[in-house]
Design a protein around this motif. Structure first.
Motif, short mmCIF file in Angstrom:
data_model
loop_
_atom_site.label_atom_id
_atom_site.label_comp_id
_atom_site.label_asym_id
_atom_site.label_seq_id
_atom_site.Cartn_x
_atom_site.Cartn_y
_atom_site.Cartn_z
N GLY A 143 0.80 -1.20 0.00
CA GLY A 143 0.00 0.00 0.00
C GLY A 143 0.84 1.26 0.00
O GLY A 143 1.90 1.33 0.63
N ILE A 144 0.37 2.27 -0.72
CA ILE A 144 1.00 3.59 -0.77
C ILE A 144 -0.07 4.63 -0.45
O ILE A 144 -1.05 4.76 -1.18
CB ILE A 144 1.63 3.88 -2.15
CG1 ILE A 144 2.67 2.81 -2.50
CG2 ILE A 144 2.24 5.27 -2.19
CD1 ILE A 144 3.21 2.93 -3.91
N ARG A 145 0.09 5.33 0.65
CA ARG A 145 -0.79 6.40 1.11
C ARG A 145 -2.07 5.89 1.75
O ARG A 145 -2.43 6.30 2.84
CB ARG A 145 -1.13 7.39 -0.01
CG ARG A 145 -1.84 8.66 0.48
CD ARG A 145 -2.07 9.65 -0.66
NE ARG A 145 -2.55 10.94 -0.16
CZ ARG A 145 -3.84 11.23 0.00
NH1 ARG A 145 -4.77 10.34 -0.30
NH2 ARG A 145 -4.21 12.42 0.46
N SER A 146 -2.78 5.00 1.11
CA SER A 146 -4.06 4.51 1.65
C SER A 146 -3.85 3.63 2.88
O SER A 146 -4.60 3.73 3.86
CB SER A 146 -4.83 3.74 0.59
OG SER A 146 -4.04 2.68 0.08
N HIS A 147 -2.86 2.76 2.83
CA HIS A 147 -2.50 1.90 3.96
C HIS A 147 -1.05 1.49 3.80
O HIS A 147 -0.45 1.72 2.75
CB HIS A 147 -3.41 0.66 4.04
CG HIS A 147 -3.27 -0.25 2.85
ND1 HIS A 147 -2.29 -1.22 2.77
CD2 HIS A 147 -3.99 -0.36 1.71
CE1 HIS A 147 -2.41 -1.88 1.62
NE2 HIS A 147 -3.43 -1.38 0.96
#
Length: 269
Positions: A143-147
């Motif tokens: 995950g990148i940014r969202s989780h």
């Protein structure tokens, strides 16, 4: 376990890229004929993962790869990917997934829970074709940014051509995830419990869901492909044990929809 999958996928992509770069007549790995497939899918699905209410949704479809010795099988649940290696029996590359925002605007049942921001999941994929009618695919994404979690999607599809332009396919599905992924989507801390009324829940890593999917695909023209599909998933482990699912949602998740893609080719020297 998920760290092992992530490391294995990364190694496979790097080794595949290296072997492709050094193989053949010494030309760079990007040299040759390529294809691009773009399109989208409209489907009825749960309003959020674990929900018991539904809504009509849309998702883009995108894939780039080198033209191999045979026409590759593809599924609507393959996330957008770029193939870096394809020898007919094995295909590998990079993959990404757009993650949409999830908050109380998505569904009133999420009121009081922390927002999951929009973002991306990026990683690698590997496909194996043990026979002419069977494909196994694994995607491992971070995950990148969202989780900040890791997700692994595993799928096996058997396929047969009913007519030269009509194909039936289907097979089992499984999703595994790390504790950070489950915490973002299924965890309920003390503050969230007080605001939402849900019981507190702190998940670990494990199997997210098990299920199966099927599709009927029509090759309308050489460039245009359409499909009718369905996917069923049964939430298990940390997702099924979440108070969000137990107290307000459902373990059974069904998706039904239609998709269309357009494919074109180009050549790089």
């Amino acid at each position: 376990m998920l760290r092992f999958f992530a490391s294995a996928a990364a190694a496979a992509v790097l080794l595949s890229s290296a072997s492709s770069a050094c193989a053949g007549d010494g030309r760079p790995w990007w040299s040759g004929d390529w294809y691009v497939s773009v399109g989208g899918a409209a489907f009825s699905a749960p309003r959020f993962e674990g929900a018991n209410s539904r809504k009509l949704q849309f998702a883009p479809m995108f894939s780039v790869g080198k033209v191999g010795p045979a026409v590759r099988f593809s599924s609507r649940n393959d996330n957008p990917s770029v193939s870096l290696f394809d020898n007919g029996a094995v295909r590998a590359g990079i993959v990404g997934k757009l993650v949409t925002k999830r908050d109380e605007g998505t569904d009133a049942e999420l009121a009081g829970l922390s927002e999951v921001r929009w973002g991306l999941e990026a990683g690698g994929f590997v496909e194996v074709y043990p026979t002419e009618w069977l494909r196994a695919r694994a995607e491992v994404r971070h995950g990148i940014r969202s989780h900040q979690g890791v997700v692994a999607d595993l799928a096996v599809d058997a396929f047969t051509d009913i007519t030269p332009t009509l194909r039936l396919s289907g097979g089992p599905r499984a999703t595994l995830a790390s504790a950070k992924f489950f915490d973002a989507y299924y965890g309920v801390d003390a503050a969230e419990s007080a605001k939402s009324g849900l019981s507190q829940y702190e998940p670990g890593s494990g199997v997210h869901s098990l299920g199966a999917g099927a599709a009927l695909t029509w090759q309308a023209t050489d460039a245009i492909t359409t499909s009718a599909f369905t996917e069923y998933r049964r939430l298990t482990g940390p997702s099924a044990d979440s108070s969000l699912v137990r107290e307000r949602g459902a373990r059974d998740q069904l998706l039904i929809g239609l998709s269309a893609t357009y494919k074109f080719g180009f050549t790089l020297d």
